[in-house]
Write a protein that holds these residues in place. Sequence first.
Motif, PDB file in Angstrom:
ATOM      1  N   CYS A   1       4.985   4.044   2.181  1.00  0.00           N
ATOM      2  CA  CYS A   1       4.803   2.706   1.626  1.00  0.00           C
ATOM      3  C   CYS A   1       4.732   1.695   2.762  1.00  0.00           C
TER       4      CYS A   1
ATOM      5  N   GLY B   1       3.327  -1.671  -5.366  1.00  0.00           N
ATOM      6  CA  GLY B   1       2.130  -0.980  -4.907  1.00  0.00           C
ATOM      7  C   GLY B   1       1.545  -0.162  -6.039  1.00  0.00           C
TER       8      GLY B   1
ATOM      9  N   THR C   1       0.841  -1.196   0.000  1.00  0.00           N
ATOM     10  CA  THR C   1       0.000   0.000   0.000  1.00  0.00           C
ATOM     11  C   THR C   1       0.875   1.244   0.000  1.00  0.00           C
ATOM     12  N   GLN C   2       0.392   2.272  -0.685  1.00  0.00           N
ATOM     13  CA  GLN C   2       1.125   3.530  -0.758  1.00  0.00           C
ATOM     14  C   GLN C   2       0.160   4.688  -0.504  1.00  0.00           C
TER      15      GLN C   2
END
Lengths: 113, 110
Positions: A23, A105, A5-6
């Motif tokens: 991140c 991501g 995930t970012q």
Amino acid sequence: DAGVTQSPTHLIKTRGQHVTLRCSPISGHKSVSWYQQVLGQGPQFIFQYYEKEERGRGNFPDRFSARQFPNYSSELNVNALLLGDSALYLCASFPVGVDYEQYFGPGTRLTVT
Amino acid sequence: EDKVVQSPLSLVVHEGDTVTLNCSYEVTNFRSLLWYKQEKKAPTFLFMLTSSGIEKKSGRLSSILDKKELSSILNITATQTGDSAIYLCAVCSNTGKLIFGQGTTLQVKP
């Protein structure tokens, strides 16, 4: 299982400002890499952190810096933004010892005006 | 300087066609070659090829590594509109750094 995930997903900044991109790796992955992808080009390597230590650095100016935290999440910082820093910034994570299998991501789209 | 070059840069085909994408590289300390598909943002992993695994196949996609010629091809048969994307070739060095090519933009028309 959650992927990489970012945050944020999009960001607009003015020349000269500073930006921090974040991140979170896949659970169990202890290493992350950062890449810059300018429109129409392939991603360019910026940094790699391997169990919280910098393992590699690409051909980017000192305005770019990064760090990895004890929970293996990572930040990319860019100071004194230039128009040319406008790009998609991608973070990839991978398990220790399996650096050829990097999972990306969704990226942060940075626009510098 | 390490370099990965892809060709063609863009390609337009019709559904059902077969396409071949090319990737050549000059990378010291080669470890593996990877193919990714990028539709909107995150590149998604397709294949990894190494000296011990020079040919991979998954459904309509297949890839071959030629270590002598320092190149790889990605084949897509019976193309579909959902195959429209940017295809990225990357070489992983022994430091774990991925060196990417410019990408090939594939457009599949109905």
